[in-house]
Design an enzyme around this catalytic site. Structure first.
Site, PDB file in Angstrom:
ATOM      1  N   HIS A 167       0.604  -0.988   0.158  1.00 35.81           N
ATOM      2  CA  HIS A 167      -0.043  -0.046   0.275  1.00 35.81           C
ATOM      3  C   HIS A 167       0.837   1.036  -0.185  1.00 35.81           C
ATOM      4  O   HIS A 167       1.071   1.873  -1.132  1.00 35.81           O
ATOM      5  CB  HIS A 167      -0.854  -0.528   1.083  1.00 35.81           C
ATOM      6  CG  HIS A 167      -2.135   1.246   1.274  1.00 35.81           C
ATOM      7  ND1 HIS A 167      -3.527   0.813   1.168  1.00 35.81           N
ATOM      8  CD2 HIS A 167      -2.169   2.264   1.808  1.00 35.81           C
ATOM      9  CE1 HIS A 167      -4.065   2.131   1.307  1.00 35.81           C
ATOM     10  NE2 HIS A 167      -2.939   2.790   1.797  1.00 35.81           N
ATOM     11  N   GLU A 168       1.529   1.064   0.744  1.00 36.37           N
ATOM     12  CA  GLU A 168       2.816   2.626   1.276  1.00 36.37           C
ATOM     13  C   GLU A 168       3.636   2.671   0.034  1.00 36.37           C
ATOM     14  O   GLU A 168       3.559   3.577   0.078  1.00 36.37           O
ATOM     15  CB  GLU A 168       3.303   2.138   2.077  1.00 36.37           C
ATOM     16  CG  GLU A 168       2.675   2.287   3.660  1.00 36.37           C
ATOM     17  CD  GLU A 168       0.745   3.216   3.501  1.00 36.37           C
ATOM     18  OE1 GLU A 168       1.667   4.752   3.241  1.00 36.37           O
ATOM     19  OE2 GLU A 168       0.485   3.371   4.232  1.00 36.37           O
ATOM     20  N   HIS A 212       1.760   4.441  -2.670  1.00 39.82           N
ATOM     21  CA  HIS A 212       2.043   5.957  -2.566  1.00 39.82           C
ATOM     22  C   HIS A 212       3.652   6.246  -3.187  1.00 39.82           C
ATOM     23  O   HIS A 212       3.301   7.147  -3.755  1.00 39.82           O
ATOM     24  CB  HIS A 212       1.627   5.727  -0.721  1.00 39.82           C
ATOM     25  CG  HIS A 212       0.217   6.137  -0.867  1.00 39.82           C
ATOM     26  ND1 HIS A 212      -0.621   6.691  -1.440  1.00 39.82           N
ATOM     27  CD2 HIS A 212      -0.155   5.551   0.208  1.00 39.82           C
ATOM     28  CE1 HIS A 212      -1.633   6.510  -0.928  1.00 39.82           C
ATOM     29  NE2 HIS A 212      -1.407   5.767   0.258  1.00 39.82           N
ATOM     30  N   GLU A 218      -4.670   7.822  -3.299  1.00 37.49           N
ATOM     31  CA  GLU A 218      -5.419   6.329  -3.095  1.00 37.49           C
ATOM     32  C   GLU A 218      -5.551   5.018  -3.897  1.00 37.49           C
ATOM     33  O   GLU A 218      -5.269   3.885  -3.620  1.00 37.49           O
ATOM     34  CB  GLU A 218      -5.988   6.638  -2.163  1.00 37.49           C
ATOM     35  CG  GLU A 218      -6.678   5.445  -1.019  1.00 37.49           C
ATOM     36  CD  GLU A 218      -5.883   4.945  -0.233  1.00 37.49           C
ATOM     37  OE1 GLU A 218      -4.766   6.266  -0.114  1.00 37.49           O
ATOM     38  OE2 GLU A 218      -6.327   4.267   0.552  1.00 37.49           O
TER      39      GLU A 218
END
Lengths: 511, 511
Positions: free
Chosen positions: B273-274, B277, B304
């Site tokens: 997830h990060e 980003h 996102e």
């Protein structure tokens, strides 16, 4: 930024508020530096250089704001203020800082900040590859910028240039005087070092070779730092290639150390060393005098005295190992059960000329400093070219320490200081050793039963003494004055030499 | 700070230089925030609040410099500039940012920065003790300050206040439209969630319970981040209580994740997830357009979408686990040899209503968001008091997810956002899920053999597609426009629902 001070406030309060604000900004540059040493990804260096340059310029702009000069002058004429000795000392140092700051052109401040941030990265890469020529152009620029800086401060040639820079690290120190002390020290160290070599004794090396998993060492070192009194709620202990302490600001003092599986005493020594710096930072009255000289360190020599006192006077004593060995045996390795206090003491106090300053023993350490002190004075004066520096380094290492430098990584490229623009900084290390020994002699007469306390892992009386006699004064007294107040005598090499001779006798016999 | 631009430079260049400088300063506040979340000692919070407040004020001062307005107006009248579509987009966004910045009084900017820095620390302590009343006064202040901020932006009552804040995170989004999309989504999610519950099937839990030493996970997650294309020379991966990504600036993008011995899939999901980003941050053209909207993210919804795409569309796919299982078996634990791709797929795609947003599955996740979206609008409008907030939270959790909240730590205190002053931020999470699914559908038709690539651990074509279609544009297109350009249709809930239904069928059967 609007000033939060109203027009009805007296000049001194306006002055203090402006110092406080400049200090908040300066604390951000402190964080940027810490982060560069511990966290910054390689490709972030360019942005970091811009950040540091911009903030350094802003700090300088605030320091040199003409209103600071006006508030300062008005305060100096206010007898109510100057009759208070603490405030008078504060004003004396604010005046000094102001006078020095206004002498620097903003463009030079910016260029120094930007160049040194990039140069540290260049040095790091050059050092890894032992590639001095890659670093040489950076050092060239830094020496040139440092000379400009020294000239702005009023230096002209030779030692006056050097003194102008050293003044930034050790207020009031002059190289002519430092040389006298250093020469005296050298004369007395040489027989000690020779005696150790000729004794034929070589301490048991097991302490320095047993393997201990690093994660266990990490926990252990944090415990030791806390045990000597370092407040972990107001600080941290991390890992970096070169151990350091960064006093970022109130409530935020950061230490680093470094670990090797087969070198737990070195990591421990670094933790005690940086922990000593950290205790000083945490003991300075930063909340009471935010951003004021009254909450600054007296000098880097005094700062170093605090680190060396914990690293050497405490951390290499038999009493300390009496406490540490059983704890370390429990936390690190049971192998330590086979090491006696006497053996540990001997292993921690080996005297052995080597290549690396930060790994050297208490006796030869100072020869490393004198070498740097002489070489950097020659560089600044223009008597030594950058191209000739590695050879000059290697020749001095041969002459002073009797060792051959195999490559520049373990020679002229070993220290970060010059890449950071810190010319004139090295002598403060040896001054710190001398201050530490002179303070330690005083402590020995003033704290009864200190050895017994240390042997039980109790350090609070010692810390209390340092808080009371050193930390709480900040920069109220200059280093030399502080030394006289505490020990009744000016700084001299004698207490250090006495301390060292006594310390080495059980290991190497009487010289 | 002196401007480095000369008077002969055209206004647009002066404008860009001033943006660049403001961005260097802003990047320092980014580091201060990252450090606060990962490194800052507890007692350093007060100083940190001062640092952040001072720098935020300085950034704001530069953003609102009247000369920025003059340079901007002059640039907008220069047809040579406005005829270039990219520059025109840049000017459009610079104008928007400027207009918003000048509406905020400096004192409010400062107070917001200082209050939120302290409130984050207060929240952290209140959360640990599950003590909502301790946090309530801080939240009260933050809602009041946020309302003032929204009023400065021209909000008056109800949704117009909320929209004024949401505009800061999702340019162009309006809550009336968001509600339409959310309502549609809710209607279609409910049967999916019910079907999963009523299927009676419960995926094998071994993946989520096997114990793996954390140091091994740390190495593994760094490897995975690098494998999907995250440049570790221009970034880091650390540990924090709440995973996040901080795009500090060019060459410096920092990810965090969190580890539990018995939860390697959660750490992995957070890293992906990060990492998503982070790939977006590293793909933005920051070197080409320093500090300009052309190098900013399009919106937090688009941001996102990048994180969810890697976390969910890639990281919870059967193809991904086909690659990962043998690698993880080698690097983490041989126990994984007994887990089939089908079992891993099922374990990674459980649907199970729970208390914690960041631990929830792809279906119920959005119900957590809708709850927050509704509650924060009520808070801002004054329809819900802080005192009544925990009860309102718990009632909605019961109603929407059928779970009882046992304490505020696992209820209203679970997220950092409100303490950071981020009201209007939550809806961007669900918008991101929808954008991700709509992009994913387009990717499926455009990259041939993507599944086979992923199953071999090859992610470069996917990353290349994202670089080309999303990252390189920065904020040139608003989120909605970008979505239409990429997918040929405006944002809708349909692709997400289709994606989810197809994904859950192998696990829970056809709803």
């Amino acid at each position: 930024m609007s000033d939060t001070t109203g027009s009805s406030t007296r000049p001194y309060d306006q002055l203090l508020e402006s110092l406080r604000q400049a200090d908040v900004l300066r604390s951000v540059t402190g964080l940027l530096s810490w982060d560069q040493e511990t966290m910054l990804p390689r490709r972030g260096t360019e942005l970091r250089a811009e950040q540091v340059a911009m903030l350094s310029s802003m700090v300088h702009e605030r320091q040199t704001n003409p209103r600071v000069g006006e508030w300062l002058s008005a305060s100096e004429e206010d007898e109510e203020l100057t009759s208070d000795a603490a405030i008078a000392a504060n004003l004396r140092e604010i005046r000094r800082n102001y006078e020095r700051a206004v002498l620097l052109p903003p463009a030079l401040v910016r260029e120094l900040a930007q160049t040194t941030t990039l140069a540290v990265q260049a040095w790091r890469e050059a050092r890894e590859r032992s590639d001095f020529p890659a670093f040489a152009p950076w050092l060239e620029r830094i020496v040139r910028l440092s000379r400009s800086q020294a000239e702005c401060y009023g230096g002209t040639t030779g030692d006056s240039l050097y003194d102008a820079l050293m003044e930034g690290f050790e207020p009031g120190a002059r190289s002519a005087e430092v040389r006298v002390v250093f020469d005296e020290l050298r004369g007395q160290l040489t027989p000690l070092i020779r005696a150790a070599a000729e004794s034929g004794r070589r301490p048991d090396d097991r302490l320095h070779t047993m393997r201990i998993p690093i994660e266990r060492q990490v926990r252990f070192n944090a415990m030791v730092a806390a045990q000597i009194g370092f407040d972990m709620d107001a600080g941290r202990l991390d890992t970096s290639t070169h151990p350091f302490c960064s006093g970022i600001g109130y409530g935020d003092t950061r230490l680093t150390t470094r670990y090797r599986e087969d070198g737990f005493p070195d990591a421990l020594s670094s933790t005690l060393h940086e922990g000593g710096h950290g205790l000083y930072e945490q003991g300075l009255p930063k909340a009471a005098y935010p951003g004021q000289p009254l909450s600054e360190d007296a000098s880097l020599g005094i700062h170093e005295s605090q680190s060396r006192l914990w690293e050497n006077m405490v951390g290499r004593s038999a009493a300390f190992w009496e406490w540490l060995l059983p704890v370390a045996s429990r936390e690190l390795t049971r192998e330590l059960d086979t090491v006696s206090v006497e053996e540990a003491y001997a292993a921690m106090n080996r005297v052995e000329p080597g290549l690396i300053r930060v790994e050297s023993d208490e006796a030869t350490y100072n020869l490393h400093i004198m070498l740097r002190f002489d070489l950097e004075r020659s560089l600044l004066a223009g008597d030594l070219s950058i191209a000739d520096l590695p050879e000059a380094w290697n020749a001095r290492m041969r002459e002073d320490l009797g060792v051959e430098v195999p490559d520049d990584r373990r020679g002229v490229l070993q220290d970060v200081h010059w890449s950071s623009g810190l010319i004139g900084y090295f002598p403060t290390y040896t001054l710190g050793n001398l201050y530490a020994a002179q303070f330690w002699a005083a402590i020995g007469t003033e704290i009864r039963g200190l050895d017994e306390q240390v042997a039980r892992g109790e350090f609070s009386m010692l810390l209390e003494w340092l808080r009371e006699n050193v930390h709480r004064h900040g920069r109220r007294y200059r280093a030399g004055e502080l030394c006289e107040r505490i020990t009744g005598a000016p700084l001299s090499a004698a207490p250090f030499v006495r301390y060292l001779a006594a310390k080495l006798e059980p290991v190497y016999g009487r010289p």
